[in-house]
Design a protein around this motif. Structure first.
Motif, PDB file in Angstrom:
ATOM      1  N   ALA A 259      66.466  18.756  -7.963  1.00 53.78           N
ATOM      2  CA  ALA A 259      66.744  19.113  -9.352  1.00 53.78           C
ATOM      3  C   ALA A 259      67.769  20.243  -9.364  1.00 53.78           C
ATOM      4  O   ALA A 259      67.609  21.218  -8.633  1.00 53.78           O
ATOM      5  N   PRO A 260      68.830  20.128 -10.173  1.00 50.89           N
ATOM      6  CA  PRO A 260      69.833  21.200 -10.219  1.00 50.89           C
ATOM      7  C   PRO A 260      69.347  22.391 -11.019  1.00 50.89           C
ATOM      8  O   PRO A 260      68.821  22.249 -12.123  1.00 50.89           O
ATOM      9  N   SER A 261      69.490  23.568 -10.448  1.00 51.31           N
ATOM     10  CA  SER A 261      69.135  24.786 -11.159  1.00 51.31           C
ATOM     11  C   SER A 261      70.009  24.912 -12.407  1.00 51.31           C
ATOM     12  O   SER A 261      71.209  24.649 -12.376  1.00 51.31           O
ATOM     13  N   GLY A 262      69.399  25.295 -13.515  1.00 51.82           N
ATOM     14  CA  GLY A 262      70.145  25.454 -14.758  1.00 51.82           C
ATOM     15  C   GLY A 262      70.048  24.268 -15.688  1.00 51.82           C
ATOM     16  O   GLY A 262      70.274  24.396 -16.895  1.00 51.82           O
ATOM     17  N   ASP A 288      75.355  26.649  -5.405  1.00 51.03           N
ATOM     18  CA  ASP A 288      75.940  26.729  -4.064  1.00 51.03           C
ATOM     19  C   ASP A 288      75.203  25.861  -3.042  1.00 51.03           C
ATOM     20  O   ASP A 288      75.529  25.866  -1.855  1.00 51.03           O
ATOM     21  N   GLY A 289      74.187  25.123  -3.493  1.00 49.09           N
ATOM     22  CA  GLY A 289      73.467  24.221  -2.613  1.00 49.09           C
ATOM     23  C   GLY A 289      72.241  24.817  -1.946  1.00 49.09           C
ATOM     24  O   GLY A 289      71.522  24.114  -1.234  1.00 49.09           O
ATOM     25  N   SER A 290      71.964  26.102  -2.168  1.00 55.80           N
ATOM     26  CA  SER A 290      70.797  26.733  -1.552  1.00 55.80           C
ATOM     27  C   SER A 290      69.540  26.417  -2.348  1.00 55.80           C
ATOM     28  O   SER A 290      69.588  26.276  -3.573  1.00 55.80           O
ATOM     29  N   ALA A 291      68.427  26.297  -1.636  1.00 55.67           N
ATOM     30  CA  ALA A 291      67.157  26.004  -2.289  1.00 55.67           C
ATOM     31  C   ALA A 291      66.624  27.262  -2.965  1.00 55.67           C
ATOM     32  O   ALA A 291      66.634  28.349  -2.374  1.00 55.67           O
ATOM     33  N   VAL A 292      66.152  27.116  -4.208  1.00 58.08           N
ATOM     34  CA  VAL A 292      65.637  28.269  -4.946  1.00 58.08           C
ATOM     35  C   VAL A 292      64.204  28.061  -5.424  1.00 58.08           C
ATOM     36  O   VAL A 292      63.568  28.987  -5.929  1.00 58.08           O
ATOM     37  N   GLY A 293      63.680  26.841  -5.274  1.00 62.78           N
ATOM     38  CA  GLY A 293      62.321  26.619  -5.735  1.00 62.78           C
ATOM     39  C   GLY A 293      61.906  25.168  -5.644  1.00 62.78           C
ATOM     40  O   GLY A 293      62.584  24.340  -5.019  1.00 62.78           O
ATOM     41  N   LEU A 294      60.791  24.859  -6.287  1.00 71.36           N
ATOM     42  CA  LEU A 294      60.227  23.505  -6.273  1.00 71.36           C
ATOM     43  C   LEU A 294      59.608  23.244  -7.639  1.00 71.36           C
ATOM     44  O   LEU A 294      58.822  24.050  -8.144  1.00 71.36           O
ATOM     45  N   VAL A 295      59.965  22.112  -8.251  1.00 77.86           N
ATOM     46  CA  VAL A 295      59.394  21.734  -9.534  1.00 77.86           C
ATOM     47  C   VAL A 295      58.533  20.494  -9.336  1.00 77.86           C
ATOM     48  O   VAL A 295      58.933  19.556  -8.648  1.00 77.86           O
ATOM     49  N   LEU A 320      61.129  29.992  -4.510  1.00 77.16           N
ATOM     50  CA  LEU A 320      61.152  29.790  -3.062  1.00 77.16           C
ATOM     51  C   LEU A 320      60.262  30.786  -2.332  1.00 77.16           C
ATOM     52  O   LEU A 320      59.614  30.437  -1.339  1.00 77.16           O
ATOM     53  N   GLY A 321      60.208  32.023  -2.834  1.00 76.00           N
ATOM     54  CA  GLY A 321      59.398  33.036  -2.171  1.00 76.00           C
ATOM     55  C   GLY A 321      57.917  32.740  -2.181  1.00 76.00           C
ATOM     56  O   GLY A 321      57.162  33.316  -1.399  1.00 76.00           O
ATOM     57  N   ASN A 322      57.477  31.850  -3.069  1.00 72.71           N
ATOM     58  CA  ASN A 322      56.056  31.485  -3.149  1.00 72.71           C
ATOM     59  C   ASN A 322      55.763  30.148  -2.488  1.00 72.71           C
ATOM     60  O   ASN A 322      54.669  29.605  -2.663  1.00 72.71           O
ATOM     61  N   LEU A 323      56.735  29.612  -1.771  1.00 77.65           N
ATOM     62  CA  LEU A 323      56.585  28.300  -1.149  1.00 77.65           C
ATOM     63  C   LEU A 323      56.529  28.425   0.366  1.00 77.65           C
ATOM     64  O   LEU A 323      57.037  29.395   0.945  1.00 77.65           O
ATOM     65  N   GLU A 324      55.940  27.419   0.988  1.00 74.19           N
ATOM     66  CA  GLU A 324      56.009  27.307   2.443  1.00 74.19           C
ATOM     67  C   GLU A 324      57.356  26.694   2.824  1.00 74.19           C
ATOM     68  O   GLU A 324      57.849  25.769   2.149  1.00 74.19           O
ATOM     69  N   THR A 325      57.953  27.212   3.873  1.00 72.51           N
ATOM     70  CA  THR A 325      59.193  26.640   4.400  1.00 72.51           C
ATOM     71  C   THR A 325      59.021  26.423   5.897  1.00 72.51           C
ATOM     72  O   THR A 325      58.171  27.044   6.547  1.00 72.51           O
ATOM     73  N   ALA A 326      59.854  25.544   6.436  1.00 76.07           N
ATOM     74  CA  ALA A 326      59.787  25.235   7.867  1.00 76.07           C
ATOM     75  C   ALA A 326      61.166  24.815   8.351  1.00 76.07           C
ATOM     76  O   ALA A 326      62.032  24.449   7.557  1.00 76.07           O
ATOM     77  N   GLU A 327      61.343  24.872   9.654  1.00 81.59           N
ATOM     78  CA  GLU A 327      62.545  24.355  10.313  1.00 81.59           C
ATOM     79  C   GLU A 327      62.217  22.982  10.890  1.00 81.59           C
ATOM     80  O   GLU A 327      61.051  22.706  11.219  1.00 81.59           O
ATOM     81  N   PRO A 328      63.211  22.105  11.039  1.00 80.93           N
ATOM     82  CA  PRO A 328      62.935  20.778  11.600  1.00 80.93           C
ATOM     83  C   PRO A 328      62.303  20.830  12.991  1.00 80.93           C
ATOM     84  O   PRO A 328      61.526  19.946  13.353  1.00 80.93           O
ATOM     85  N   GLU A 329      62.613  21.884  13.774  1.00 81.59           N
ATOM     86  CA  GLU A 329      62.085  21.976  15.131  1.00 81.59           C
ATOM     87  C   GLU A 329      60.687  22.571  15.188  1.00 81.59           C
ATOM     88  O   GLU A 329      60.071  22.601  16.257  1.00 81.59           O
ATOM     89  N   ASP A 330      60.162  23.040  14.055  1.00 80.40           N
ATOM     90  CA  ASP A 330      58.824  23.632  14.047  1.00 80.40           C
ATOM     91  C   ASP A 330      57.764  22.581  14.362  1.00 80.40           C
ATOM     92  O   ASP A 330      57.949  21.390  14.114  1.00 80.40           O
ATOM     93  N   SER A 331      56.648  23.050  14.871  1.00 84.43           N
ATOM     94  CA  SER A 331      55.533  22.160  15.181  1.00 84.43           C
ATOM     95  C   SER A 331      54.842  21.695  13.901  1.00 84.43           C
ATOM     96  O   SER A 331      54.476  22.513  13.049  1.00 84.43           O
ATOM     97  N   ALA A 347      56.014  21.648   1.942  1.00 87.26           N
ATOM     98  CA  ALA A 347      56.949  22.684   2.374  1.00 87.26           C
ATOM     99  C   ALA A 347      58.372  22.154   2.291  1.00 87.26           C
ATOM    100  O   ALA A 347      58.621  20.961   2.499  1.00 87.26           O
ATOM    101  N   LEU A 348      59.294  23.059   2.000  1.00 90.49           N
ATOM    102  CA  LEU A 348      60.714  22.726   2.069  1.00 90.49           C
ATOM    103  C   LEU A 348      61.179  22.924   3.505  1.00 90.49           C
ATOM    104  O   LEU A 348      60.844  23.925   4.139  1.00 90.49           O
ATOM    105  N   VAL A 349      61.950  21.964   4.005  1.00 92.50           N
ATOM    106  CA  VAL A 349      62.440  22.030   5.377  1.00 92.50           C
ATOM    107  C   VAL A 349      63.897  22.474   5.324  1.00 92.50           C
ATOM    108  O   VAL A 349      64.738  21.814   4.697  1.00 92.50           O
ATOM    109  N   LEU A 350      64.191  23.603   5.972  1.00 94.56           N
ATOM    110  CA  LEU A 350      65.517  24.202   5.938  1.00 94.56           C
ATOM    111  C   LEU A 350      66.116  24.198   7.336  1.00 94.56           C
ATOM    112  O   LEU A 350      65.423  24.437   8.328  1.00 94.56           O
ATOM    113  N   HIS A 351      67.424  23.939   7.394  1.00 94.16           N
ATOM    114  CA  HIS A 351      68.164  23.975   8.661  1.00 94.16           C
ATOM    115  C   HIS A 351      69.428  24.785   8.433  1.00 94.16           C
ATOM    116  O   HIS A 351      70.245  24.433   7.574  1.00 94.16           O
TER     117      HIS A 351
END
Length: 381
Positions: A259-262, A288-295, A320-331, A347-351
């Motif tokens: 979802a686009p912010s704004g 700018d393409g950065s994740a800011v949250g989850l709806v 985003l600060g209230n969400l779980e995040t992970a990297e693709p290489e995480d267990s 969780a949002l997966v960030l690389h």
């Protein structure tokens, strides 16, 4: 844990109160104010009993917080991040982002809580003894002695070798070190937990039926919680074992609909292909393409229809600060307990700081049921 009010931070650890802690606070105030103190020391004004009852309840809740902070501090010393502490009706929970990696770390973290409770019990006992020696009023001595006894009981009860109690963690550490098998150790500790839980349930109901007092419902309630928590822990550990070696990148949904912010909620609903999607929550991206949250669809459904055309997605998203995040290489196994205790169960997966996927608790559950060679879904370049 849903329904939690944040109080702030202590030593960098986020502290929260679940709404159910109000029940505990009320009971801890009511029982001494209306029962123990007037019965043992009659003749004082009513407001004195209530004031001491409130002070007693505050001291006991502070003792519970100290118990959980001890777990958190030791965990952080072993490089385990602590998400926060939540106090609720039956005690407290220190939420760790990852599980201890070895039996020794498990033992140290588990033993810290009962040790602090025992120390507080001794301190309260010493203060009560000193007050008595100095000739303080008996009511004041009793008001200090009661928390002393409760802290000792808290230390002893939590030391019982039954998961999810601290003693159950100690038992798991012992079995883990002896067998070298974390799964077997967990199943042994949780089996002991279910035994203790059923014992408390049965003795509680026998107390109610034989004595005619509702006081037996409290141990029955605690026992039922222990049974449920031990069963859930055993199931989660089996999942962790099935997910051994599996990464988040192998089970996540790549490049999810966002979802686009704004944009308004109505615009998002009109443009997104919601009908064919498995997920019911969508990352929100800034220009700018950065994740800011989850709806989530759940949050949107709570909105009045007329408000959707004027309300931006940002107003109903979880930041985003209230969400779980992970990297693709995480267990994936390490992410599992974090998702289980999170509000959104995903969780949002960030690389490299950019969104590449989303993973839900059900995604991990489905992945655990598939053969290992079918879990690989590729990783972002």
């Amino acid at each position: 844990m849903k329904g939690t009010v944040r109080l702030g931070r202590i030593a960098g650890v986020r502290i929260g109160l679940h709404w159910s802690v109000a029940v505990t606070a009320a009971l801890l105030t009511l029982l001494p104010a209306r029962g123990l103190y007037p019965y043992a020391h009659p003749g004082y004004p009513t407001w004195v009993y209530w004031a001491l009852g409130l002070a007693t309840a505050t001291g006991l809740l502070a003792s519970l917080l100290a118990h959980e902070l001890a777990h958190a501090v030791v965990a952080r010393r072993h490089a385990i991040e602590v998400r926060g502490i939540t106090l609720w009706m039956l005690g407290g929970v220190a939420q760790l982002r990852t599980e201890p990696r070895d039996p020794r770390t498990e033992l140290r973290i588990a033993g810290a809580g009962p040790a602090i409770s025992a120390v507080l019990g001794v301190l309260f006992t010493g203060v009560a003894a000193g007050m008595n020696a100095l000739g303080a009023p008996d009511l004041a001595v009793t008001a200090v002695s009661w928390p002393a006894g409760i802290n000792v009981v808290l230390a002893v009860f939590n030391a019982l070798p039954a998961a999810p109690l601290d003693g159950g963690r100690v038992l798991r550490a012992f079995l883990w070190r002896r067998t070298g098998d974390r799964l077997r150790a967990t199943l042994g500790a949780t089996a002991a937990g279910r035994f203790v839980g059923w014992f408390l349930v049965l003795t509680g109901f026998v107390s109610v039926l034989a004595g005619g007092s509702a006081a037996g419902l409290w141990p029955a309630l605690v026992g039922w919680f222990i049974i449920a928590a031990a069963t859930a822990e055993a199931c989660q550990e089996r999942l962790r074992d099935q997910l051994a070696g599996t990464t988040v990148g192998e089970v996540m949904t790549l490049w999810p609909v966002t979802a686009p912010s704004g944009s308004t909620v109505a615009q998002f609903l009109a443009d997104a292909p919601l009908g064919r999607l498995r997920h019911s929550a969508f990352p929100v991206l800034a220009p700018d393409g950065s994740a800011v949250g989850l709806v989530s669809v759940t949050r949107i459904n709570r909105m009045p229809l007329k408000a959707r055309s004027t309300t931006p997605v940002d107003a109903v998203m979880r930041p985003l600060g209230n969400l779980e995040t992970a990297e693709p290489e995480d267990s994936a196994a390490d992410l599992l307990p974090r998702l289980s205790s999170s509000a959104e169960r995903r969780a949002l997966v960030l690389h490299a700081g950019r969104l590449v996927g989303i993973v839900s608790l059900s995604d991990i559950g489905r992945a655990a049921q598939r053969p290992a060679n079918l879990r690989h879904r590729g990783r972002p370049a």
